[in-house]
Scaffold this active site. Sequence first.
Site, PDB file in Angstrom:
ATOM      1  N   ASP A 102       0.840  -1.201   0.000  1.00  0.00           N
ATOM      2  CA  ASP A 102       0.000   0.000   0.000  1.00  0.00           C
ATOM      3  C   ASP A 102       0.871   1.246   0.000  1.00  0.00           C
ATOM      4  OD1 ASP A 102      -2.152  -1.686   0.191  1.00  0.00           O
ATOM      5  OD2 ASP A 102      -2.343  -1.484   2.370  1.00  0.00           O
TER       6      ASP A 102
HETATM    7  N1  URA Z   1      -1.335  -5.969   3.877  1.00  0.00           N
HETATM    8  C1  URA Z   1      -1.822  -4.709   3.861  1.00  0.00           C
HETATM    9  O1  URA Z   1      -2.864  -4.442   4.429  1.00  0.00           O
HETATM   10  N2  URA Z   1      -1.120  -3.760   3.211  1.00  0.00           N
HETATM   11  C2  URA Z   1       0.062  -4.001   2.597  1.00  0.00           C
HETATM   12  O2  URA Z   1       0.662  -3.090   2.029  1.00  0.00           O
HETATM   13  C3  URA Z   1       0.556  -5.313   2.628  1.00  0.00           C
HETATM   14  C4  URA Z   1      -0.159  -6.277   3.271  1.00  0.00           C
END
Ligand code: URA
Length: 233
Positions: A102
């Site tokens: 993310d």
């Molecule tokens: N899980 C999440 O919620 N975000 C990420 O970036 C990676 C795994």
Amino acid sequence: MRIDKYLANMNVGSRKEVHQLIKKGIVSVNGQTVKTPKEKVAETDEVTVNGEKIVYQKYHYFLMNKPKGVLSATEDRSQRTVISLLDLKDQYQGIVPVGRLDKDTTGLLLLTNDGQLNHELLAPNKHVAKVYRAKIAGVADENTVKTFASGMTLGDETKLKPAKLTVLKQDLEHDSSEIEIEISEGKYHQIKRMFGAVGMKVVELERISMGKLKLPNNLKRGQYIEIDVDEIK
Ligand code: URA
């Protein structure tokens, strides 16, 4: 392969720039000056530009410590992407991030132009383990560990594989905790949704390993190193 493609693939310049170099007569193959961009060259030939050897390397693997605020994408109209963090000389054709973190997640991100390896690392049946560290709003405890270990079902009916949660620190006063979690799949916002499902919130998320690859301690956010494919396999 044509010499202009070879040189462009090795990031000596764009096709147009490479044509100019050939026109100037400074490109040679096995000691012979190249006359036309159409000339064929093999990966084993000795190619030089201005006397400097250009060794052909088909695939590149970069291990990045992704900072916050950049997208795990190759391009975007308005936002910075992880590709833009690579030096121009390393922005080889076809380099993509392996999977996504993310925008606000930090840590280990592999970038490569090796499509086969990319596919293998992400294939659901390969179960490549990914380990994350996180700060959580809420106190994770033995119950949370058990819930995650049992393979939970998210609100939208997504059934998850068992995940290994380790509680590193609990702060009852501030209703927070620090955890490490290992998952073997990569569903959209998976970790945030897992904690959301038990009434907690992920405040900080960092990936520290993926398969055999570990985030080096001395690799600062936004920095990356080139690694060998054997380190991944
Ligand atoms: N899980 C999440 O919620 N975000 C990420 O970036 C990676 C795994």
